[in-house]
Design a protein around this motif. Sequence first.
Motif, PDB file in Angstrom:
ATOM      1  N   PRO A   1       0.793  -1.369   0.145  1.00  0.00           N
ATOM      2  CA  PRO A   1      -0.018  -0.088   0.062  1.00  0.00           C
ATOM      3  C   PRO A   1       0.839   1.261   0.045  1.00  0.00           C
ATOM      4  O   PRO A   1       0.615   2.268  -0.629  1.00  0.00           O
ATOM      5  N   LEU A   2       1.898   1.064   0.647  1.00  0.00           N
ATOM      6  CA  LEU A   2       2.999   2.472   0.692  1.00  0.00           C
ATOM      7  C   LEU A   2       3.312   2.766  -0.803  1.00  0.00           C
ATOM      8  O   LEU A   2       3.290   3.988  -1.038  1.00  0.00           O
ATOM      9  N   TYR A   3       3.572   2.030  -1.539  1.00  0.00           N
ATOM     10  CA  TYR A   3       3.924   2.174  -2.751  1.00  0.00           C
ATOM     11  C   TYR A   3       2.885   2.883  -3.531  1.00  0.00           C
ATOM     12  O   TYR A   3       3.041   4.151  -4.111  1.00  0.00           O
ATOM     13  N   HIS A   4       1.717   2.418  -3.503  1.00  0.00           N
ATOM     14  CA  HIS A   4       0.607   2.930  -4.253  1.00  0.00           C
ATOM     15  C   HIS A   4       0.197   4.430  -3.713  1.00  0.00           C
ATOM     16  O   HIS A   4      -0.045   5.098  -4.501  1.00  0.00           O
ATOM     17  N   ILE A   5       0.246   4.822  -2.489  1.00  0.00           N
ATOM     18  CA  ILE A   5      -0.132   6.018  -1.892  1.00  0.00           C
ATOM     19  C   ILE A   5       1.040   6.944  -2.217  1.00  0.00           C
ATOM     20  O   ILE A   5       0.848   8.175  -2.521  1.00  0.00           O
ATOM     21  N   LYS A   6       2.076   6.654  -2.157  1.00  0.00           N
ATOM     22  CA  LYS A   6       3.421   7.584  -2.518  1.00  0.00           C
ATOM     23  C   LYS A   6       3.237   7.866  -4.277  1.00  0.00           C
ATOM     24  O   LYS A   6       3.580   8.781  -4.433  1.00  0.00           O
ATOM     25  N   LEU A   7       2.889   6.935  -4.827  1.00  0.00           N
ATOM     26  CA  LEU A   7       2.669   7.192  -6.298  1.00  0.00           C
ATOM     27  C   LEU A   7       1.590   8.260  -6.378  1.00  0.00           C
ATOM     28  O   LEU A   7       1.830   9.318  -7.044  1.00  0.00           O
ATOM     29  N   ALA A   8       0.446   7.968  -5.915  1.00  0.00           N
ATOM     30  CA  ALA A   8      -0.780   8.752  -5.658  1.00  0.00           C
ATOM     31  C   ALA A   8      -0.051  10.351  -5.388  1.00  0.00           C
ATOM     32  O   ALA A   8      -0.638  11.276  -5.954  1.00  0.00           O
ATOM     33  N   GLN A   9       0.615  10.467  -4.344  1.00  0.00           N
ATOM     34  CA  GLN A   9       0.901  11.713  -3.957  1.00  0.00           C
ATOM     35  C   GLN A   9       1.723  12.524  -4.837  1.00  0.00           C
ATOM     36  O   GLN A   9       1.718  13.686  -4.917  1.00  0.00           O
ATOM     37  N   THR A  10       2.773  11.893  -5.596  1.00  0.00           N
ATOM     38  CA  THR A  10       3.607  12.307  -6.460  1.00  0.00           C
ATOM     39  C   THR A  10       2.803  12.643  -7.603  1.00  0.00           C
ATOM     40  O   THR A  10       3.142  13.939  -8.310  1.00  0.00           O
ATOM     41  N   LEU A  11       1.890  11.839  -8.216  1.00  0.00           N
ATOM     42  CA  LEU A  11       0.903  12.342  -9.320  1.00  0.00           C
ATOM     43  C   LEU A  11       0.196  13.580  -8.881  1.00  0.00           C
ATOM     44  O   LEU A  11       0.001  14.603  -9.746  1.00  0.00           O
ATOM     45  N   LEU A  12      -0.436  13.616  -7.841  1.00  0.00           N
ATOM     46  CA  LEU A  12      -1.111  14.960  -7.310  1.00  0.00           C
ATOM     47  C   LEU A  12      -0.160  16.008  -7.573  1.00  0.00           C
ATOM     48  O   LEU A  12      -0.605  16.973  -7.948  1.00  0.00           O
ATOM     49  N   ARG A  13       1.008  16.046  -6.487  1.00  0.00           N
ATOM     50  CA  ARG A  13       1.954  17.220  -6.688  1.00  0.00           C
ATOM     51  C   ARG A  13       2.423  17.457  -8.256  1.00  0.00           C
ATOM     52  O   ARG A  13       2.279  18.773  -8.457  1.00  0.00           O
ATOM     53  N   SER A  14       2.256  16.897  -9.046  1.00  0.00           N
ATOM     54  CA  SER A  14       2.859  16.923 -10.383  1.00  0.00           C
ATOM     55  C   SER A  14       1.643  17.558 -11.122  1.00  0.00           C
ATOM     56  O   SER A  14       1.822  18.116 -12.452  1.00  0.00           O
TER      57      SER A  14
END
Length: 75
Positions: free
Chosen positions: A1-14
């Motif tokens: 789950p940590l991978y997926h949430i970090k991916l989501a945060q990165t995409l949101l910031r970009s």
Amino acid sequence: PLYHIKLAQTLLRSHRKITRATEAARRAIELDQYNAEYKLILAELYEAVGSTSKAVETYQDILRWDQTNERARFA
């Protein structure tokens, strides 16, 4: 789950691929259903795309499990 949430945060910031970001956040929640932080990130994603009703629904879901969650209460 940590991978997926970090991916989501990165995409949101970009500010790109918001649909992919919400999918990643939902996947993290599927893997760890009781993690309020993941649900908060999903709510923020919904707000970023203007889906206020989904954001409110997500905040309410958080408050069902944790009525003291300040971020969900004041969102």
